[in-house]
Design an enzyme around this catalytic site. Structure first.
Site, short mmCIF file in Angstrom:
data_model
loop_
_atom_site.label_atom_id
_atom_site.label_comp_id
_atom_site.label_asym_id
_atom_site.label_seq_id
_atom_site.Cartn_x
_atom_site.Cartn_y
_atom_site.Cartn_z
N HIS A 97 19.43 78.91 3.47
CA HIS A 97 19.68 77.83 4.31
C HIS A 97 20.52 76.86 3.38
CE1 HIS A 97 19.90 74.77 7.45
NE2 HIS A 97 19.51 73.77 6.81
N GLY A 142 19.61 68.05 8.51
CA GLY A 142 19.88 66.55 8.97
C GLY A 142 20.46 65.68 7.90
N ILE A 143 20.29 66.25 6.36
CA ILE A 143 20.51 65.33 5.38
C ILE A 143 22.08 64.99 5.21
CG2 ILE A 143 20.70 67.12 3.32
CD1 ILE A 143 18.71 65.19 1.86
N LYS A 176 24.69 68.10 4.92
CA LYS A 176 25.34 69.10 4.16
C LYS A 176 26.67 69.43 5.01
CE LYS A 176 21.85 72.04 4.49
NZ LYS A 176 21.05 71.03 5.24
N SER A 177 26.67 69.33 6.17
CA SER A 177 27.90 69.88 6.95
C SER A 177 28.87 69.03 6.81
CB SER A 177 27.60 70.55 8.46
OG SER A 177 26.73 71.43 8.38
N ASP A 219 25.39 76.52 7.37
CA ASP A 219 24.07 76.51 7.83
C ASP A 219 23.26 77.86 7.22
OD1 ASP A 219 22.16 75.97 9.59
OD2 ASP A 219 22.74 77.59 10.96
N GLU A 238 28.71 72.72 12.13
CA GLU A 238 27.92 71.98 13.20
C GLU A 238 27.54 70.58 12.75
OE1 GLU A 238 23.37 72.10 15.32
OE2 GLU A 238 24.25 73.95 14.28
N ARG A 288 19.83 60.69 -15.60
CA ARG A 288 20.77 59.76 -15.89
C ARG A 288 21.95 60.16 -17.07
NH1 ARG A 288 18.24 53.88 -15.45
NH2 ARG A 288 20.52 53.19 -15.50
#
Length: 233
Positions: free
Chosen positions: A49, A67-68, A70-71, A88, A113, A154
């Site tokens: 995924h 939902g973070i 990516k698309s 996806d 999507e 960092r």
């Protein structure tokens, strides 16, 4: 063309149900073609995924919870001239211990999507230049929500890796929060990887300069102290 095989040989092959092949190419060429096809056919495959984008020729796969974003990042990268491979669900094909190829599902056919917007047909909206069928995966970027209590790299001195389908790949853990330009950071990650491929490690070079400067400062301090010890006036 006429069959070049002896009738007796064909009879034996038919009796034992053995396939007999004939080609106009020479044996070396046809053997290499068959070997390549067999390697591809039996190569270990694993679906994952994520979203795979070709950024400056570097295959970057974005991982993270649903939902973070990516698309959305992929859409922004496409608008900036980069190329979508898959969204996806990415099918990974292991060519060997160092090469991992990623491709999308034929059913998806380069659609994104986007929550709140729906399906976006990348090929039709941005043209054929915005997509590619497959790409070698070279860098893994995992997107995670920003957490002030968590320690993130960092300096870049320590290299991190993530194994996908038996192949160890460079890995970057990237925190996400509102206002952070992940698209530019993704381009920087790809460019930094290109530099490393050409033997340039920015973090390591900076660390070496820092150590050299500190050594020089300590040496100058020692020379000054030695001079003061010798000053009897």
């Amino acid at each position: 063309k006429d069959c070049l095989f002896d009738e007796q040989l064909l009879s034996i092959a038919n009796r034992h149900r053995i396939c007999v092949l004939q080609s106009a190419h020479d044996s070396t060429h046809i053997t290499n073609l068959i070997a390549e096809q067999l390697d591809l056919l039996f190569a270990p495959r694993q679906s994952i995924h994520g979203t795979l984008v070709d950024i400056y020729g570097i295959g970057v796969i974005f991982l993270g919870k649903s939902g973070i974003g990516k698309s959305e990042i992929a859409l922004d990268l496409i608008e900036r001239g980069h190329r979508l491979v898959a969204d996806d669900l990415v099918m990974t094909i292991r060519k060997n211990d160092q090469i991992l190829i990623g491709e999308g599902r034929k059913l998806a056919d380069h659609h994104l999507e986007i929550r709140g917007l729906g399906l976006v047909d990348v090929k039709r909206l941005f043209g054929i230049r915005s997509i590619r069928r497959s790409k070698r995966i070279e860098v893994v970027v995992e997107l995670v929500p920003w957490d002030p209590t968590r320690n993130f790299d960092r300096t870049g001195l320590e290299e991190h890796f993530k194994e996908i389908n038996g192949v160890k790949l460079p890995y970057v853990l990237l925190p996400v929060h509102p206002g952070k330009n992940i698209t530019v950071l993704s381009e920087t990650i790809a460019l930094n990887h290109l530099l490393k491929l050409n033997g340039i490690n920015i973090a390591q070079e900076f660390n070496e300069r820092l150590i050299k400067a500190m050594s020089q400062k300590n040496r100058e301090k020692k020379e000054y102290l030695d001079f003061m010890k010798a000053d009897y006036e």
